[in-house]
Design an enzyme around this catalytic site. Structure first.
Site, mmCIF file in Angstrom:
data_model
loop_
_atom_site.group_PDB
_atom_site.id
_atom_site.type_symbol
_atom_site.label_atom_id
_atom_site.label_comp_id
_atom_site.label_asym_id
_atom_site.label_seq_id
_atom_site.Cartn_x
_atom_site.Cartn_y
_atom_site.Cartn_z
ATOM 1 N N GLU A 37 5.587 -31.093 -0.246
ATOM 2 C CA GLU A 37 3.896 -30.918 -0.737
ATOM 3 C C GLU A 37 3.965 -29.685 -0.846
ATOM 4 O OE1 GLU A 37 -0.368 -31.861 1.383
ATOM 5 O OE2 GLU A 37 1.424 -31.562 2.681
ATOM 6 N N LYS A 108 -3.628 -37.693 -3.080
ATOM 7 C CA LYS A 108 -3.751 -38.140 -1.762
ATOM 8 C C LYS A 108 -5.108 -38.623 -1.129
ATOM 9 C CE LYS A 108 -2.761 -35.103 2.404
ATOM 10 N NZ LYS A 108 -2.326 -33.580 2.550
ATOM 11 N N CYS A 144 1.926 -36.199 3.474
ATOM 12 C CA CYS A 144 1.928 -35.596 4.742
ATOM 13 C C CYS A 144 0.631 -36.177 5.603
ATOM 14 C CB CYS A 144 1.507 -34.059 4.133
ATOM 15 S SG CYS A 144 1.784 -32.842 5.394
#
Length: 265
Positions: A37, A108, A144
């Protein structure tokens, strides 16, 4: 499928980060390359709205386009992250490309508003799953902090995902490595799927990029140094795990729908 995990530090300079990514793609022989990321760039104290919005590009911009083009040149697949500009918003995105073509893009969903950070002040939140076919596998993308939300991974598994790819920049801190190891193993085994999580490392981020099998066995842990490792995974392990532990078949969806409804979720 041969998978290359590229654990690295992304500095503040986008062009230098891109140069390193393209170089790494050329040096490792793999069917799929996975990068962390925040790949476009990280400042000294992490990401900031000013820095991210200065670096952000559309999908057709030079950063993503160069990586996608390189995947076509090398005849390989690449999962990488980008600060994706769309309209007035910037998304923290994971991109899956295969042999010169964008297969799917994930924006995300769960932004990192925890441990004193506020990612929602930097990025717009996504609202969709990204599940696509890649070779023998159906792949689901996450990023993440999403690791802390099992519902996302279960939703992808119920749409056929057998392999999760999770570009990450998991900040250092007390018990953070323990949390990373626990969550990556749990998300893989509870869905009887492979999970590949590639993290940044260095002074800010924890490293420990990993592959976990559908039965929860950790194939590799890259520790805290920059580096690359190529690991072979086999879809037959997904089939065997789902035969032994048929959690997706035994799931009481009727109850969960009612429970979530009762909770107002």
């Amino acid at each position: 499928m041969k998978v290359a995990l590229h654990q690295m530090v992304a500095g503040p300079n986008k062009e230098e980060n891109l140069r390193r990514v393209l170089e790494k793609l050329s040096r490792a022989d793999a069917d799929l390359h996975v990068f962390p990321e925040y790949l476009m760039g990280v400042g000294e104290g992490g990401v900031s709205r000013e820095h991210v919005h200065a670096l952000a590009e559309p999908l057709e911009g030079p950063f993503a386009a160069s990586v996608v083009e390189k995947s076509g040149e090398l005849g390989t697949a690449v999962a990488f992250s980008a600060f994706l500009r769309e309209g007035d918003g910037v998304y923290n995105a994971a991109v899956l490309a295969d042999r010169g073509r964008v297969v799917t893009v994930y924006r995300k969903v769960h932004l990192f508003d925890a441990f004193g950070y506020r990612e929602s002040s930097v990025f717009a939140p996504g609202d969709s799953l990204a599940v696509a076919r890649l070779g023998d596998f159906t792949v689901g993308l996450a990023v993440c902090f999403d690791l802390r939300f099992p519902e996302l991974f279960r939703a992808m598994a119920l749409r056929g995902a057998e392999l999760f790819i999770v570009p990450s920049a998991w900040y250092r801190g007390p018990y953070k490595v323990e949390q990373w190891l626990a969550l990556t193993a749990a998300r893989a085994h509870e869905n009887t799927a492979y999970l590949i999580a590639v993290d940044q490392t260095g002074s800010l981020f924890a490293g420990h990029s990993t592959i976990v099998t559908p039965l929860g066995h950790r194939l590799v842990d890259l520790g805290e140094r920059e580096g690359v490792i190529v690991v072979e995974i086999n879809r037959g392990e997904v089939e065997e795990a789902r035969r032994l532990v048929p959690v997706l078949q035994l799931l009481r969806r009727d109850l969960y729908v009612r429970w979530y409804g009762d909770s107002g979720a």
